[in-house]
Design a protein around this motif. Structure first.
Motif, PDB file in Angstrom:
ATOM      1  N   ILE A   2      43.466 -15.251  -9.764  1.00 58.71           N
ATOM      2  CA  ILE A   2      42.958 -16.591 -10.060  1.00 58.71           C
ATOM      3  C   ILE A   2      41.510 -16.473 -10.534  1.00 58.71           C
ATOM      4  O   ILE A   2      40.674 -15.844  -9.873  1.00 58.71           O
ATOM      5  CB  ILE A   2      43.011 -17.515  -8.826  1.00 58.71           C
ATOM      6  CG1 ILE A   2      44.383 -17.427  -8.137  1.00 58.71           C
ATOM      7  CG2 ILE A   2      42.697 -18.945  -9.231  1.00 58.71           C
ATOM      8  CD1 ILE A   2      45.547 -17.831  -8.986  1.00 58.71           C
ATOM      9  N   ILE A   3      41.219 -17.086 -11.658  1.00 58.18           N
ATOM     10  CA  ILE A   3      39.862 -17.154 -12.209  1.00 58.18           C
ATOM     11  C   ILE A   3      39.485 -18.617 -12.347  1.00 58.18           C
ATOM     12  O   ILE A   3      40.268 -19.416 -12.880  1.00 58.18           O
ATOM     13  CB  ILE A   3      39.774 -16.453 -13.574  1.00 58.18           C
ATOM     14  CG1 ILE A   3      40.003 -14.932 -13.414  1.00 58.18           C
ATOM     15  CG2 ILE A   3      38.424 -16.709 -14.241  1.00 58.18           C
ATOM     16  CD1 ILE A   3      40.045 -14.184 -14.718  1.00 58.18           C
ATOM     17  N   THR A   4      38.315 -18.974 -11.860  1.00 59.82           N
ATOM     18  CA  THR A   4      37.864 -20.360 -11.958  1.00 59.82           C
ATOM     19  C   THR A   4      36.494 -20.427 -12.605  1.00 59.82           C
ATOM     20  O   THR A   4      35.675 -19.513 -12.460  1.00 59.82           O
ATOM     21  CB  THR A   4      37.800 -21.030 -10.571  1.00 59.82           C
ATOM     22  OG1 THR A   4      36.861 -20.320  -9.749  1.00 59.82           O
ATOM     23  CG2 THR A   4      39.169 -21.005  -9.902  1.00 59.82           C
ATOM     24  N   ALA A   5      36.228 -21.516 -13.294  1.00 58.55           N
ATOM     25  CA  ALA A   5      34.949 -21.689 -13.979  1.00 58.55           C
ATOM     26  C   ALA A   5      33.822 -22.010 -13.013  1.00 58.55           C
ATOM     27  O   ALA A   5      32.649 -21.804 -13.330  1.00 58.55           O
ATOM     28  CB  ALA A   5      35.059 -22.800 -15.030  1.00 58.55           C
ATOM     29  N   THR A   6      34.162 -22.515 -11.825  1.00 57.13           N
ATOM     30  CA  THR A   6      33.131 -22.917 -10.868  1.00 57.13           C
ATOM     31  C   THR A   6      33.353 -22.252  -9.521  1.00 57.13           C
ATOM     32  O   THR A   6      34.444 -21.785  -9.202  1.00 57.13           O
ATOM     33  CB  THR A   6      33.098 -24.446 -10.669  1.00 57.13           C
ATOM     34  OG1 THR A   6      34.257 -24.847  -9.921  1.00 57.13           O
ATOM     35  CG2 THR A   6      33.069 -25.168 -12.010  1.00 57.13           C
ATOM     36  N   LYS A   7      32.288 -22.248  -8.737  1.00 53.58           N
ATOM     37  CA  LYS A   7      32.349 -21.623  -7.416  1.00 53.58           C
ATOM     38  C   LYS A   7      33.035 -22.514  -6.399  1.00 53.58           C
ATOM     39  O   LYS A   7      33.773 -22.032  -5.525  1.00 53.58           O
ATOM     40  CB  LYS A   7      30.923 -21.306  -6.956  1.00 53.58           C
ATOM     41  CG  LYS A   7      30.825 -20.567  -5.640  1.00 53.58           C
ATOM     42  CD  LYS A   7      29.373 -20.244  -5.320  1.00 53.58           C
ATOM     43  CE  LYS A   7      29.260 -19.475  -4.003  1.00 53.58           C
ATOM     44  NZ  LYS A   7      27.854 -19.127  -3.687  1.00 53.58           N
ATOM     45  N   THR A   8      32.818 -23.813  -6.497  1.00 54.26           N
ATOM     46  CA  THR A   8      33.404 -24.776  -5.565  1.00 54.26           C
ATOM     47  C   THR A   8      33.826 -26.029  -6.315  1.00 54.26           C
ATOM     48  O   THR A   8      33.556 -26.184  -7.514  1.00 54.26           O
ATOM     49  CB  THR A   8      32.389 -25.188  -4.475  1.00 54.26           C
ATOM     50  OG1 THR A   8      31.368 -26.005  -5.076  1.00 54.26           O
ATOM     51  CG2 THR A   8      31.758 -23.978  -3.816  1.00 54.26           C
ATOM     52  N   GLY A   9      34.443 -26.936  -5.573  1.00 46.61           N
ATOM     53  CA  GLY A   9      34.800 -28.221  -6.155  1.00 46.61           C
ATOM     54  C   GLY A   9      33.615 -29.137  -6.344  1.00 46.61           C
ATOM     55  O   GLY A   9      33.739 -30.199  -6.970  1.00 46.61           O
ATOM     56  N   LEU A  10      32.462 -28.761  -5.819  1.00 43.98           N
ATOM     57  CA  LEU A  10      31.260 -29.582  -5.950  1.00 43.98           C
ATOM     58  C   LEU A  10      30.551 -29.379  -7.280  1.00 43.98           C
ATOM     59  O   LEU A  10      29.673 -30.167  -7.634  1.00 43.98           O
ATOM     60  CB  LEU A  10      30.299 -29.288  -4.789  1.00 43.98           C
ATOM     61  CG  LEU A  10      30.841 -29.631  -3.397  1.00 43.98           C
ATOM     62  CD1 LEU A  10      29.822 -29.233  -2.333  1.00 43.98           C
ATOM     63  CD2 LEU A  10      31.187 -31.101  -3.295  1.00 43.98           C
ATOM     64  N   GLU A  11      30.907 -28.325  -8.013  1.00 43.69           N
ATOM     65  CA  GLU A  11      30.315 -28.107  -9.334  1.00 43.69           C
ATOM     66  C   GLU A  11      31.146 -28.900 -10.338  1.00 43.69           C
ATOM     67  O   GLU A  11      32.098 -28.396 -10.927  1.00 43.69           O
ATOM     68  CB  GLU A  11      30.277 -26.618  -9.667  1.00 43.69           C
ATOM     69  CG  GLU A  11      29.334 -25.841  -8.757  1.00 43.69           C
ATOM     70  CD  GLU A  11      29.184 -24.382  -9.152  1.00 43.69           C
ATOM     71  OE1 GLU A  11      28.091 -23.821  -8.937  1.00 43.69           O
ATOM     72  OE2 GLU A  11      30.142 -23.797  -9.689  1.00 43.69           O
TER      73      GLU A  11
END
Length: 307
Positions: A160-169
């Protein structure tokens, strides 16, 4: 390594690559246009540069703009569900699956991707991925507020690769544009071996994201995450021209298959380093590296032969 050896090193197993590309709802014209442009550039790279058959690529988009006949349909939750369900029944056990989402995301009660109509949540994807039992599956969420996808979806043969560190970004991200640039051309091929792993694509993308923010003199509001560096190094795209040059004699093919297996074992051993005693780690690592060296000698000998 010689040029011939570089070509030889590219051959792994005869796995096929299947791609589901989803471009989500834009919310306003500039985003909708940007998502389609990024999707088109990525589609062109996958089919043109890497020679992936269009029959192995499904692109679902918010709309189907004029001239985009290779878009398979709208990116509704129903269409995404159907595409993944169908894909799970057609992929081979050794194939690799790449699922890429470009668009907006959100994370209130749980992370989700924004689609025309109902959204899809991390929990939805977890259920949909249950049909892929043996395949290496990579999901790339090039969207805001996507960081929480990792905790819900990681594990097993899932990357899994995500653009942000958390859902707060939650701010607009530049990850998608940078990732498409990584997948196009040769700049992201950091070891210059002629192939592109998702580990290399991720490293290039994160460096480019940082460069964009520094260039714009802005505080960086997105910090990408990668769930498993070992799996990221195993999912590899090989340019069509290189794949066409691979050897076909049975001895070379067998040597290269063993070489690829050893490289995977070495990467896995590196990942286990902290859980082993130094002596045990070094013993196993040395055995693998020595065998790999002997294989490379055999490959060099075969590469020097006159066809």
């Amino acid at each position: 390594m010689t040029g011939m050896l570089l070509l030889l090193a590219l051959l792994q197993s005869a796995r096929a690559t299947h791609v589901l590309l989803v471009t989500g709802v834009g919310g306003e014209p500039r985003f909708s246009a940007a998502f389609v442009q990024q999707g088109a550039a990525l589609y062109q790279a996958l089919t043109g540069q890497y020679g992936i058959s269009p029959s192995h690529i499904t692109w679902l988009a918010e709309t189907q703009p004029q001239g985009r006949s290779f878009i398979s349909g709208r990116s509704t939750s129903e269409a995404v569900r159907a595409a993944l369900t169908q894909l799970a029944t057609t992929v081979g056990p050794d194939d690799q699956v790449l699922i890429i989402f470009i668009g907006h995301g959100s994370d209130t009660e749980e992370p989700k991707i924004n689609l025309p109509g109902p959204d899809l949540t991390a929990r939805d994807f977890n259920g949909l991925l249950s049909g892929f039992t043996n395949q290496l599956v990579a999901m790339v969420f090039a969207s805001s507020a996507s960081g929480g996808m990792i905790e819900e979806l990681q594990g097993g043969r899932r990357l899994i690769i995500t653009a942000t560190k958390t859902g707060l970004e939650r701010n607009e991200t530049v990850f998608g544009k940078a990732f498409v640039a990584a997948m196009s051309g040769a700049a992201a091929d950091m070891d210059k071996d002629g192939r592109l792993s998702l580990a290399e694509a991720f490293a290039y993308t994160t460096a480019e994201v940082g460069r964009v923010y520094r260039s714009d003199n802005r505080l960086q509001t997105e910090h990408a995450r990668l769930s498993d560096s070992t799996l990221a190094s195993q999912l590899v795209l090989v340019p069509a021209a290189v794949a066409a040059a691979q050897p076909t004699d049975s001895v070379s093919v067998a040597l290269l298959a063993r070489k690829a297996d050893l490289e995977r074992q070495i990467e896995a051993q590196r990942a286990r380093r902290d859980s082993m005693s130094p002596a045990e780690y070094e013993s196993v690592f040395e055995t693998l590296v020595l065998e790999l060296a002997r294989l490379n000698q055999q490959l060099r000998a075969r590469a020097g032969r006159t066809p």
